[in-house]
Design a protein around this motif. Structure first.
Motif, PDB file in Angstrom:
ATOM      1  N   LYS A   1       0.465  -1.047  -0.009  1.00  0.00           N
ATOM      2  CA  LYS A   1      -0.377  -0.134   0.103  1.00  0.00           C
ATOM      3  C   LYS A   1       0.721   1.320  -0.099  1.00  0.00           C
ATOM      4  CE  LYS A   1      -4.265   1.771   2.297  1.00  0.00           C
ATOM      5  NZ  LYS A   1      -4.789   1.838   3.872  1.00  0.00           N
TER       6      LYS A   1
ATOM      7  N   GLY B   1     -12.586   2.388  -2.394  1.00  0.00           N
ATOM      8  CA  GLY B   1     -12.620   1.443  -0.861  1.00  0.00           C
ATOM      9  C   GLY B   1     -12.738   3.080  -0.065  1.00  0.00           C
ATOM     10  N   LYS B   2     -12.479   2.775   1.093  1.00  0.00           N
ATOM     11  CA  LYS B   2     -13.247   4.966   1.463  1.00  0.00           C
ATOM     12  C   LYS B   2     -12.457   6.120   1.144  1.00  0.00           C
ATOM     13  CE  LYS B   2     -11.093   6.874   6.437  1.00  0.00           C
ATOM     14  NZ  LYS B   2     -10.980   7.346   7.201  1.00  0.00           N
TER      15      LYS B   2
ATOM     16  N   SER C   1     -17.844   1.528  -7.643  1.00  0.00           N
ATOM     17  CA  SER C   1     -17.399   2.655  -7.522  1.00  0.00           C
ATOM     18  C   SER C   1     -17.329   4.181  -8.742  1.00  0.00           C
ATOM     19  CB  SER C   1     -15.854   2.571  -7.006  1.00  0.00           C
ATOM     20  OG  SER C   1     -16.242   1.793  -5.379  1.00  0.00           O
TER      21      SER C   1
ATOM     22  N   GLU D   1      -7.312  -1.416  -4.815  1.00  0.00           N
ATOM     23  CA  GLU D   1      -8.128  -0.946  -3.263  1.00  0.00           C
ATOM     24  C   GLU D   1      -7.935   0.355  -4.020  1.00  0.00           C
ATOM     25  OE1 GLU D   1     -10.871  -0.888   0.114  1.00  0.00           O
ATOM     26  OE2 GLU D   1      -9.569  -2.372  -0.012  1.00  0.00           O
TER      27      GLU D   1
ATOM     28  N   GLU E   1      -7.851   4.495  -2.062  1.00  0.00           N
ATOM     29  CA  GLU E   1      -8.022   5.155  -1.260  1.00  0.00           C
ATOM     30  C   GLU E   1      -8.398   6.638  -0.678  1.00  0.00           C
ATOM     31  OE1 GLU E   1      -7.283   3.376   2.372  1.00  0.00           O
ATOM     32  OE2 GLU E   1      -7.940   0.989   2.025  1.00  0.00           O
TER      33      GLU E   1
END
Length: 373
Positions: free
Chosen positions: A70, A106-107, A124, A151, A153
């Motif tokens: 990440k 994601g968030k 999304s 993902e 974010e």
């Protein structure tokens, strides 16, 4: 850190370009994929953009283990007054058993809840061009058939989205991952208008008597796709249709083709010549009024008024059999624009959805034929 910016010079001022959230997401995903494969820290990453420019971006907050990696890229909007400037765009990459590159939000990444956008309901809010960029950049590092999940974010996305039009467009819970070129070009109003004027002057100096006005990249691509026309007389006018028409008159162009998505071009059908949504948000009012003139029943008119986008409204128009609305709108756009120019310029119009030619002036093909001879 590499300087990724290019500049527009005008009156001694230097306006700096930036890069989109889509470019940030693609770069973060590529860097995370590299860390997952090599089990090492990645400090910089290079990506290609649809604009044709390469970016070399600093990688922030890199972490990895044997199962996931990440990191984030900091968004730089250049001299554009963009609410997303400076935000962190994270990507988390993990291996998966299937052979695809699966991309999820994601968030802080919004989710589409209404029809009519480029992304289907329930998905999304990652637009098609950034989606393609992420897939391609990850595949440069992790080739097929290894499957990967990415993902994206945006830690500050949900809070910032409340200051945008996303909630009105049916995008909930965060921001969109956007960008058609990967590059943010400065949108200073005066600088942009000066640039538009400069492009008009250049086209005039090249000997053109006809000019093609498009709000942005989408209109230009649609003209190229549906009319196979790639002349040098395209001008991207953003929201400044009235200003561009004034220049057409001042520089004595004979003909102008106005081409673009119905969501922008419906506004001059109602006599509006500055098309920014914050100033002019009457798309559904104009559409509903004209459908009423065609005899659409009141319950369906109410449906149209409740639509958030013209793409969503088009599904109702097709369902109820009112496609004649599109040539009607084209005629009104022509009439309003020619009146705005005091009939000193011949106006042609091509009206599009995201993937269809909805209607055009009868004289459009003749205009292209003349220019290509």
């Amino acid at each position: 850190m590499k300087n990724n910016s290019q500049y527009i010079y005008k009156d001694g001022k230097k306006l700096r370009t930036g890069y989109t959230t889509g470019s940030c997401a693609a770069a973060a995903a590529k860097a995370a994929a590299w860390m997952l494969c090599h089990q090492d820290i990645c400090n910089q990453i290079k990506i290609d953009t649809p604009k044709g420019w390469q970016l070399i971006l600093d990688v922030q907050k890199p972490t990895f283990n044997e199962t996931e990696a990440k990191c984030c890229i900091i968004k730089d909007s250049g001299d554009d007054p963009d609410i997303t400037n400076g935000i962190e765009v994270f990507a988390k990459v993990t291996f998966q058993e299937t052979e695809e590159v699966t991309i999820i939000g994601g968030k802080g990444v919004g989710r589409v809840t209404q029809k009519g956008l480029q992304v289907p309901v329930g998905h999304s809010a990652i637009n098609p061009t950034p989606m393609k960029m992420i897939q391609e950049e990850v595949r440069h590092v992790i080739p097929y058939p290894q499957g990967v999940q990415v993902e994206i974010e945006l830690p500050k996305g949900e809070a910032l989205a409340k200051k945008t039009f996303n909630p009105r467009l049916g995008i909930e819970g965060g921001l969109s991952i956007l960008g058609t070129t990967g590059i943010v070009e400065p949108m200073s109003q005066e600088a942009l208008k000066d640039t538009i004027k400069l492009e008009f002057n250049i086209i005039k100096e090249k000997g053109y008597k006809k000019v093609v006005l498009v709000p942005g990249n989408i209109g230009e691509k649609l003209i190229e796709t549906f009319f196979n026309y790639k002349g040098e007389n395209f001008i991207k006018i953003s929201n400044y249709l009235g200003y561009a028409l004034d220049l057409c008159v001042a520089l004595e162009f004979d003909d102008v083709l106005i081409a673009g998505h119905i969501g922008k071009l419906i506004k001059p059908a109602g006599g509006t010549f500055y098309t920014h949504n914050r100033i002019s948000s009457t798309r559904m009012e104009i559409l509903t009024a004209n459908l009423a003139l065609l005899g659409m029943a009141n319950p369906h008119l109410i449906e149209i008024m409740n639509c958030r986008t013209t793409e969503e409204a088009m599904t109702i128009i097709e369902r109820e059999g009112y496609k004649e609305i599109y040539p009607l709108l084209v005629g009104k756009i022509v009439d309003h624009c020619e009146a705005y120019c005091f009939d000193q310029v011949k106006v042609h119009v091509a009206l599009f959805s995201m993937d269809q030619l909805l209607a055009k002036s009868n004289s459009v093909l003749e205009m292209f034929k003349d220019e290509q001879n």
